[in-house]
Design an enzyme around this catalytic site. Structure first.
Site, PDB file in Angstrom:
ATOM      1  N   VAL A 234     -17.676   5.899 -12.807  1.00  0.00           N
ATOM      2  CA  VAL A 234     -18.974   6.509 -13.091  1.00  0.00           C
ATOM      3  C   VAL A 234     -20.048   5.742 -12.338  1.00  0.00           C
ATOM      4  O   VAL A 234     -20.210   4.541 -12.537  1.00  0.00           O
ATOM      5  CB  VAL A 234     -19.307   6.490 -14.603  1.00  0.00           C
ATOM      6  CG1 VAL A 234     -20.629   7.220 -14.858  1.00  0.00           C
ATOM      7  CG2 VAL A 234     -18.190   7.123 -15.419  1.00  0.00           C
TER       8      VAL A 234
ATOM      9  N   LYS B 102     -17.633  12.276 -16.251  1.00  0.00           N
ATOM     10  CA  LYS B 102     -18.403  11.029 -16.319  1.00  0.00           C
ATOM     11  C   LYS B 102     -19.114  10.859 -17.659  1.00  0.00           C
ATOM     12  O   LYS B 102     -19.194   9.741 -18.182  1.00  0.00           O
ATOM     13  CB  LYS B 102     -19.406  10.976 -15.158  1.00  0.00           C
ATOM     14  CG  LYS B 102     -18.739  10.830 -13.799  1.00  0.00           C
ATOM     15  CD  LYS B 102     -19.731  10.974 -12.661  1.00  0.00           C
ATOM     16  CE  LYS B 102     -19.042  10.799 -11.313  1.00  0.00           C
ATOM     17  NZ  LYS B 102     -19.954  11.028 -10.170  1.00  0.00           N
TER      18      LYS B 102
ATOM     19  N   VAL C  77       0.851  -1.183   0.000  1.00  0.00           N
ATOM     20  CA  VAL C  77       0.000   0.000   0.000  1.00  0.00           C
ATOM     21  C   VAL C  77       0.888   1.233   0.000  1.00  0.00           C
ATOM     22  O   VAL C  77       1.769   1.367   0.872  1.00  0.00           O
ATOM     23  CB  VAL C  77      -0.931   0.030   1.229  1.00  0.00           C
ATOM     24  CG1 VAL C  77      -1.752   1.318   1.244  1.00  0.00           C
ATOM     25  CG2 VAL C  77      -1.841  -1.193   1.257  1.00  0.00           C
TER      26      VAL C  77
ATOM     27  N   GLU D  92     -17.562  18.384  -0.712  1.00  0.00           N
ATOM     28  CA  GLU D  92     -16.223  18.722  -0.231  1.00  0.00           C
ATOM     29  C   GLU D  92     -16.211  20.143   0.318  1.00  0.00           C
ATOM     30  O   GLU D  92     -17.092  20.963   0.038  1.00  0.00           O
ATOM     31  CB  GLU D  92     -15.215  18.614  -1.383  1.00  0.00           C
ATOM     32  CG  GLU D  92     -15.149  17.257  -2.048  1.00  0.00           C
ATOM     33  CD  GLU D  92     -14.474  16.206  -1.183  1.00  0.00           C
ATOM     34  OE1 GLU D  92     -13.792  16.580  -0.206  1.00  0.00           O
ATOM     35  OE2 GLU D  92     -14.628  15.008  -1.484  1.00  0.00           O
TER      36      GLU D  92
END
Length: 383
Positions: free
Chosen positions: A124, A197, A39, A182
């Site tokens: 999407v 998208k 990771v 956000e």
């Protein structure tokens, strides 16, 4: 179940350990056929069965890692990391719609050249699985149109304004408090997220590469309560929608607020949900409804893509030619907040402080909006 040693095990290098990345790690741990081996994360964390590193080179130079899952978000350094991983022969799974839409014409041909899998279903619709179903459908029919409500943040704000009478700022603050928006929401509310998208959806549906600069976008940040009141007085609901469709003159593609009758499917989509639709030559209208974001819905589709990579499925469609959107479709538009001779000449009705135009080509209306960015506009749907 068979022992892990008897299975073909996917070794994953996971880039990012935020909301989506952590979800992918947790879901992968439940499977016998894949393992998150390393990771890349800038935080100091410890995992029981994966090495955590701050250096992407640790993933890139590990020959045992065959698949890189990109969950960092943003364009850079995500693009550089993904491109380097592909050049090193590693498969890619990503949920990053900005990355794929922006660098489609680089990454997809590179995947074909290297004979790699490159999958992005979660880019999407989050957990809806829209792109994989779109690819499956286009194999047996011609897709005529794709689009719909693709951004949960905008849908939450508009839904709250219509249902509870909140102002735009109040609805945005509420969305931020719930984690739907956000702190800096411009990418969502100005339509950029939806734009990414629809670009990606159109590429898959039509087997092309849309010229990004030819696809116009208008957002919702200028909407005010008087607009909502005008819409409600005419039995209409405002949604931010995308559309890409085949026309006689080419592919029409755009993102804009659109007004729907109160009884329509789009008008009924609540809160932060998505409703994405394609129209096929055989299937006719097919709509997909669900939450477009969230840790486990999105991570679920990332995991589904990893399973597809294990089974040898590459990208959705071959790389197609670059085409420009031709937005000559005439629509009526509600406009408030600016005027000039063009708008005055095309005004048919007055709705409160706004006006409704005669049918105007989508491309012409968006050119006007670029010259008058302080205005709010919304197209009237043709339903």
């Amino acid at each position: 179940a068979p022992d892990r040693e008897d299975l073909e095990i996917m070794k994953i290098g996971l880039l990012g350990f935020g909301v989506v990345g952590k979800g992918v790690y947790e879901l992968a741990r439940m499977r016998q056929d894949m393992q998150v081996a390393k990771v890349v994360c800038l935080e100091d964390i410890t995992l029981p069965d994966a090495q955590v590193t701050r250096d992407f080179q640790d993933v890139l130079k590990d020959p045992s890692i065959d698949t890189v899952v990109e969950a960092m978000g943003g364009l850079h350094p995500a693009f550089e990391f993904v491109k380097a991983a592909m050049e090193a022969g590693k498969n890619i799974v990503t949920s990053n719609k900005a990355l794929v839409a922006t660098f489609y014409d680089i990454l997809v041909p590179l995947a074909q050249e290297k004979n790699l899998s490159f999958r992005c279903t979660a880019a999407v619709g989050g957990g809806i699985g829209w792109l994989s179903e779109l690819e499956r459908s286009r194999r047996s029919q011609t897709i005529q149109e794709v689009g719909g409500i693709m951004n949960g943040t905008c849908n939450y704000i508009l839904d709250a304004m219509h249902r509870t009478g909140l102002s735009y700022d109040e609805a945005l603050k509420q969305a931020q408090g719930l984690g739907y928006a956000e702190a800096k929401p411009a990418t969502d509310v100005e339509g950029i997220d939806t734009w990414h998208k629809i670009l990606l959806s159109a590429n898959v549906a039509f087997g092309v590469t849309m010229d990004k600069d030819s696809v116009p976008v208008s957002g919702i940040s200028r909407i005010e309560p008087q607009d909502v009141a005008a819409f409600q007085s005419h039995g209409l609901v405002c949604k931010l929608v995308s559309c890409a469709r085949r026309t006689e003159s080419g592919i029409s593609a755009y993102v804009q607020p659109t007004l729907y009758p109160q009884g329509s499917l789009e008008a009924a989509v609540p809160s932060n949900y998505n409703l994405i639709t394609f129209i096929g030559s055989a299937s006719e209208r097919m709509s997909f409804y669900g939450q477009g974001a969230g840790r486990y819905p999105t991570a679920y589709n990332v995991l589904q893509d990893c399973i597809d990579v294990l089974s040898g499925k590459p990208f959705y469609v071959p790389y197609g030619p670059v085409v420009q959107a031709v937005n000559q479709e005439p629509l009526r538009f509600y406009v408030r907040g600016a005027t000039d001779s063009f708008l005055e000449e095309n005004t048919q009705e007055h709705w409160g402080e706004g006006v409704v135009t005669a049918p105007v080509a989508v491309s012409r209306m968006h050119r006007w909006h670029k010259e008058h960015p302080q205005a709010f506009l919304a197209a009237l749907s043709q339903e």
